[in-house]
Design a protein around this motif. Structure first.
Motif, mmCIF file in Angstrom:
data_model
loop_
_atom_site.group_PDB
_atom_site.id
_atom_site.type_symbol
_atom_site.label_atom_id
_atom_site.label_comp_id
_atom_site.label_asym_id
_atom_site.label_seq_id
_atom_site.Cartn_x
_atom_site.Cartn_y
_atom_site.Cartn_z
ATOM 1 N N VAL A 182 44.586 36.108 11.793
ATOM 2 C CA VAL A 182 45.235 35.828 13.060
ATOM 3 C C VAL A 182 46.075 37.043 13.446
ATOM 4 N N ARG A 183 45.872 37.524 14.637
ATOM 5 C CA ARG A 183 46.595 38.698 15.116
ATOM 6 C C ARG A 183 47.682 38.258 16.086
ATOM 7 N N GLN A 184 48.898 38.712 15.828
ATOM 8 C CA GLN A 184 50.026 38.337 16.669
ATOM 9 C C GLN A 184 49.946 39.058 18.014
ATOM 10 N N GLN A 185 50.278 38.341 19.086
ATOM 11 C CA GLN A 185 50.335 38.940 20.410
ATOM 12 C C GLN A 185 51.537 39.866 20.487
ATOM 13 N N ARG A 186 51.388 40.957 21.225
ATOM 14 C CA ARG A 186 52.486 41.906 21.407
ATOM 15 C C ARG A 186 52.598 42.267 22.879
ATOM 16 N N ARG A 187 53.830 42.516 23.301
ATOM 17 C CA ARG A 187 54.074 43.000 24.660
ATOM 18 C C ARG A 187 55.112 44.098 24.547
ATOM 19 N N ARG A 188 54.830 45.218 25.161
ATOM 20 C CA ARG A 188 55.753 46.355 25.141
ATOM 21 C C ARG A 188 56.420 46.474 26.512
ATOM 22 N N ILE A 189 57.743 46.602 26.483
ATOM 23 C CA ILE A 189 58.500 46.838 27.710
ATOM 24 C C ILE A 189 59.213 48.172 27.561
ATOM 25 N N ASN A 190 58.857 49.117 28.415
ATOM 26 C CA ASN A 190 59.520 50.416 28.409
ATOM 27 C C ASN A 190 60.792 50.317 29.235
ATOM 28 N N VAL A 191 61.902 50.688 28.623
ATOM 29 C CA VAL A 191 63.201 50.604 29.282
ATOM 30 C C VAL A 191 63.535 51.965 29.884
ATOM 31 N N THR A 192 63.381 52.045 31.206
ATOM 32 C CA THR A 192 63.772 53.240 31.947
ATOM 33 C C THR A 192 64.417 52.770 33.244
ATOM 34 N N VAL A 193 65.156 53.634 33.872
ATOM 35 C CA VAL A 193 65.794 53.291 35.146
ATOM 36 C C VAL A 193 64.717 52.935 36.171
ATOM 37 N N ASP A 194 63.657 53.734 36.260
ATOM 38 C CA ASP A 194 62.595 53.461 37.229
ATOM 39 C C ASP A 194 61.899 52.132 36.945
ATOM 40 N N ALA A 195 61.647 51.836 35.658
ATOM 41 C CA ALA A 195 60.988 50.578 35.306
ATOM 42 C C ALA A 195 61.841 49.382 35.709
ATOM 43 N N PHE A 196 63.144 49.473 35.523
ATOM 44 C CA PHE A 196 64.028 48.375 35.923
ATOM 45 C C PHE A 196 64.125 48.267 37.444
ATOM 46 N N ASN A 197 64.257 49.386 38.124
ATOM 47 C CA ASN A 197 64.405 49.365 39.581
ATOM 48 C C ASN A 197 63.133 48.914 40.294
ATOM 49 N N ASP A 198 61.974 49.300 39.775
ATOM 50 C CA ASP A 198 60.712 49.035 40.459
ATOM 51 C C ASP A 198 59.904 47.892 39.857
ATOM 52 N N GLY A 199 60.250 47.478 38.635
ATOM 53 C CA GLY A 199 59.469 46.460 37.947
ATOM 54 C C GLY A 199 60.012 45.060 38.130
ATOM 55 N N CYS A 200 59.445 44.157 37.354
ATOM 56 C CA CYS A 200 59.843 42.757 37.404
ATOM 57 C C CYS A 200 59.827 42.212 35.975
ATOM 58 N N VAL A 201 60.999 41.926 35.421
ATOM 59 C CA VAL A 201 61.094 41.402 34.054
ATOM 60 C C VAL A 201 60.812 39.907 34.043
ATOM 61 N N ALA A 202 61.419 39.162 34.953
ATOM 62 C CA ALA A 202 61.255 37.715 35.017
ATOM 63 C C ALA A 202 60.287 37.347 36.139
ATOM 64 N N PRO A 203 59.526 36.276 35.961
ATOM 65 C CA PRO A 203 58.626 35.825 37.032
ATOM 66 C C PRO A 203 59.411 35.482 38.287
ATOM 67 N N LYS A 204 58.788 35.755 39.441
ATOM 68 C CA LYS A 204 59.474 35.551 40.720
ATOM 69 C C LYS A 204 58.485 34.996 41.739
ATOM 70 N N LYS A 205 58.902 33.973 42.447
ATOM 71 C CA LYS A 205 58.043 33.350 43.461
ATOM 72 C C LYS A 205 58.079 34.167 44.747
ATOM 73 N N ASP A 206 56.900 34.521 45.239
ATOM 74 C CA ASP A 206 56.762 35.195 46.526
ATOM 75 C C ASP A 206 56.359 34.130 47.543
ATOM 76 N N TYR A 207 57.284 33.746 48.408
ATOM 77 C CA TYR A 207 57.018 32.667 49.357
ATOM 78 C C TYR A 207 56.118 33.101 50.511
ATOM 79 N N ASN A 208 55.927 34.399 50.698
ATOM 80 C CA ASN A 208 54.997 34.870 51.731
ATOM 81 C C ASN A 208 53.557 34.600 51.332
ATOM 82 N N THR A 209 53.254 34.811 50.035
ATOM 83 C CA THR A 209 51.889 34.609 49.540
ATOM 84 C C THR A 209 51.743 33.306 48.752
ATOM 85 N N GLN A 210 52.877 32.616 48.510
ATOM 86 C CA GLN A 210 52.891 31.387 47.714
ATOM 87 C C GLN A 210 52.347 31.613 46.295
#
Length: 171
Positions: A1-29
């Motif tokens: 069994v292989r464990q799932q992995r997710r890598r998050i690169n911590v940079t100013v640009d990644a935080f400013n332009d990315g999305c850490v938590a899921p977010k509802k877009d009400y325009n596209t539902q």
């Protein structure tokens, strides 16, 4: 069994332009997937090695706060605009940093490779051994003594902080 992995690169640009938590877009539902939205048992690898000075925008601050909550409380808030819904996460977190981490941690391992200017990267055999060891440790059966269970149950039912209920005479 292989464990799932997710890598998050911590940079100013990644935080400013990315999305850490899921977010509802009400325009596209559509609920936009966040980087910290992972399945149970996932190893979340937070790479702080590329962090450099910079200015966080309001969205970057929200992403930093969301990731801090994931690391510290193992909780992820889905942003539905008008209200957040928080979910518990059953994950492991490993943070890699060149200095003090931005996030709280239970244990820190400091390494030094003074003989080389290139970072140390273990070979595939060593990585496989480390993964097997971590998988073994995570699959160990954990037990809590009956007296500790009683203290925790009493604290939960009385909404009283656990540290007030501990018997100091057993130390």
């Amino acid at each position: 069994v292989r464990q799932q992995r997710r890598r998050i690169n911590v940079t100013v640009d990644a935080f400013n332009d990315g999305c850490v938590a899921p977010k509802k877009d009400y325009n596209t539902q559509v609920l936009q997937i966040g980087a910290a939205q992972v399945t149970s048992g996932t190893l979340l690898l937070i790479d702080e090695t590329a962090m450099a000075p910079g200015q966080l925008k309001p969205e970057g601050v929200r992403n930093l706060q969301a990731l801090s909550r994931v690391v510290d409380g193992r909780k992820l808030a889905f942003d539905f605009g008008f209200y957040p819904v928080e979910f518990d996460l059953d994950i492991s977190v490993l943070s890699i940093s060149c200095g003090k981490s931005l996030f709280p941690c239970d244990a820190a391992v400091y390494t030094s490779n003074a003989s080389s200017t290139t970072p140390y990267m273990p070979n595939d055999e060593t990585l496989a051994a480390l993964r097997a060891y971590m998988h073994g440790v995570l699959s160990l059966e954990q037990t809590i003594s009956e007296s500790v269970q009683q203290v925790l149950t009493s604290a939960k039912h009385s909404n009283f902080p656990t540290y007030f209920l501990c018997d100091q005479s057993t130390k």
